[in-house]
Design a protein around this motif. Structure first.
Motif, PDB file in Angstrom:
ATOM      1  N   ILE A  47       0.857  -1.179   0.000  1.00  0.00           N
ATOM      2  CA  ILE A  47       0.000   0.000   0.000  1.00  0.00           C
ATOM      3  C   ILE A  47       0.895   1.232   0.000  1.00  0.00           C
ATOM      4  O   ILE A  47       1.878   1.299   0.741  1.00  0.00           O
ATOM      5  N   CYS A  48       0.556   2.201  -0.833  1.00  0.00           N
ATOM      6  CA  CYS A  48       1.322   3.446  -0.869  1.00  0.00           C
ATOM      7  C   CYS A  48       0.366   4.614  -1.095  1.00  0.00           C
ATOM      8  O   CYS A  48      -0.836   4.423  -1.271  1.00  0.00           O
ATOM      9  N   GLY A  49       0.920   5.808  -1.104  1.00  0.00           N
ATOM     10  CA  GLY A  49       0.136   6.999  -1.364  1.00  0.00           C
ATOM     11  C   GLY A  49      -0.269   7.086  -2.829  1.00  0.00           C
ATOM     12  O   GLY A  49       0.021   6.196  -3.631  1.00  0.00           O
ATOM     13  N   THR A  50      -0.941   8.160  -3.178  1.00  0.00           N
ATOM     14  CA  THR A  50      -1.429   8.348  -4.542  1.00  0.00           C
ATOM     15  C   THR A  50      -0.611   9.421  -5.266  1.00  0.00           C
ATOM     16  O   THR A  50       0.197  10.115  -4.665  1.00  0.00           O
ATOM     17  N   ILE A  86      -4.191   8.745   2.202  1.00  0.00           N
ATOM     18  CA  ILE A  86      -3.772   8.952   3.589  1.00  0.00           C
ATOM     19  C   ILE A  86      -2.336   8.480   3.855  1.00  0.00           C
ATOM     20  O   ILE A  86      -1.685   8.939   4.778  1.00  0.00           O
ATOM     21  N   PHE A  87      -1.813   7.593   3.025  1.00  0.00           N
ATOM     22  CA  PHE A  87      -0.457   7.085   3.218  1.00  0.00           C
ATOM     23  C   PHE A  87       0.612   8.101   2.801  1.00  0.00           C
ATOM     24  O   PHE A  87       1.772   7.944   3.172  1.00  0.00           O
ATOM     25  N   GLU A  88       0.239   9.091   2.010  1.00  0.00           N
ATOM     26  CA  GLU A  88       1.168  10.105   1.521  1.00  0.00           C
ATOM     27  C   GLU A  88       2.414   9.440   0.945  1.00  0.00           C
ATOM     28  O   GLU A  88       2.305   8.637   0.049  1.00  0.00           O
ATOM     29  N   ASN A  89       3.624   9.749   1.448  1.00  0.00           N
ATOM     30  CA  ASN A  89       4.839   9.178   0.848  1.00  0.00           C
ATOM     31  C   ASN A  89       5.298   7.886   1.536  1.00  0.00           C
ATOM     32  O   ASN A  89       6.396   7.417   1.308  1.00  0.00           O
ATOM     33  N   LYS A  90       4.438   7.307   2.346  1.00  0.00           N
ATOM     34  CA  LYS A  90       4.775   6.053   3.015  1.00  0.00           C
ATOM     35  C   LYS A  90       4.420   4.865   2.129  1.00  0.00           C
ATOM     36  O   LYS A  90       3.543   4.942   1.288  1.00  0.00           O
ATOM     37  N   VAL A  91       5.113   3.766   2.368  1.00  0.00           N
ATOM     38  CA  VAL A  91       4.776   2.501   1.714  1.00  0.00           C
ATOM     39  C   VAL A  91       4.718   1.444   2.810  1.00  0.00           C
ATOM     40  O   VAL A  91       5.555   1.434   3.716  1.00  0.00           O
ATOM     41  N   SER A 123      -5.554  -3.529   1.902  1.00  0.00           N
ATOM     42  CA  SER A 123      -5.904  -2.321   2.592  1.00  0.00           C
ATOM     43  C   SER A 123      -7.345  -2.348   3.082  1.00  0.00           C
ATOM     44  O   SER A 123      -8.254  -2.621   2.326  1.00  0.00           O
ATOM     45  N   PRO A 124      -7.577  -2.063   4.357  1.00  0.00           N
ATOM     46  CA  PRO A 124      -8.946  -1.911   4.835  1.00  0.00           C
ATOM     47  C   PRO A 124      -9.517  -0.588   4.349  1.00  0.00           C
ATOM     48  O   PRO A 124      -8.772   0.231   3.800  1.00  0.00           O
ATOM     49  N   PRO A 125     -10.812  -0.364   4.532  1.00  0.00           N
ATOM     50  CA  PRO A 125     -11.372   0.929   4.127  1.00  0.00           C
ATOM     51  C   PRO A 125     -10.622   2.069   4.802  1.00  0.00           C
ATOM     52  O   PRO A 125     -10.080   1.902   5.896  1.00  0.00           O
ATOM     53  N   ILE A 126     -10.613   3.223   4.169  1.00  0.00           N
ATOM     54  CA  ILE A 126      -9.888   4.389   4.683  1.00  0.00           C
ATOM     55  C   ILE A 126     -10.170   4.635   6.159  1.00  0.00           C
ATOM     56  O   ILE A 126      -9.261   4.874   6.922  1.00  0.00           O
TER      57      ILE A 126
END
Length: 134
Positions: A47-50, A86-91, A123-126
């Motif tokens: 999972i990562c940001g967009t 919500i993950f922004e620059n995280k993975v 990924s679970p729902p936001i």
């Protein structure tokens, strides 16, 4: 490998984020007494940001290559990839290994609508994302 499901999780940001996250997942306490060497099936949820924070193809390859090196070439690696703003620059990298993964794949091949997404595999729902991963 023992016939029990094992799971590892890692999250990172910044330079080298993919290698940091996958290394954390592989070094997770949940893998401490159970290694995944020679696992037949490994499920990897990434999972990562967009937008500009999405993974590049090179970063995806880094994750896969690192896991393949750990589990061996005979393993089947199934990847689930999703993006969440919500993950922004995280993975985040979640690795699950166990014989039950083969059962899920068999059900899919038989035409049953089995999805490997949701709280366990991806990924679970936001609204639940951050609470689940903390």
């Amino acid at each position: 490998m023992k016939n029990i499901p094992i799971k590892g999780y890692g999250i990172a940001s910044g330079k080298g984020r993919t290698l940091k996250a996958v290394t954390q997942a592989l070094n997770s306490l949940l893998f401490y007494k159970n290694n995944i060497l020679d696992a037949k099936y490994v499920l990897v949820s990434i999972i990562c940001g967009t937008g500009k924070d999405e993974l590049t193809m090179d970063e995806l390859s880094e994750i896969t290559d690192r896991i393949q090196k750990e589990v061996g070439k005979a393993s089947e690696i199934i990847q689930e990839y999703s993006t969440e703003e919500i993950f922004e620059n995280k993975v985040s990298v979640t690795i699950i290994s166990g014989e039950f993964i083969k059962d899920l794949l068999d059900l899919r091949e038989k035409g049953l609508n089995i999805k490997t997404t949701g709280v366990v595999f991806s990924s679970p729902p936001i609204s639940d994302s951050m609470a689940f991963w903390q």
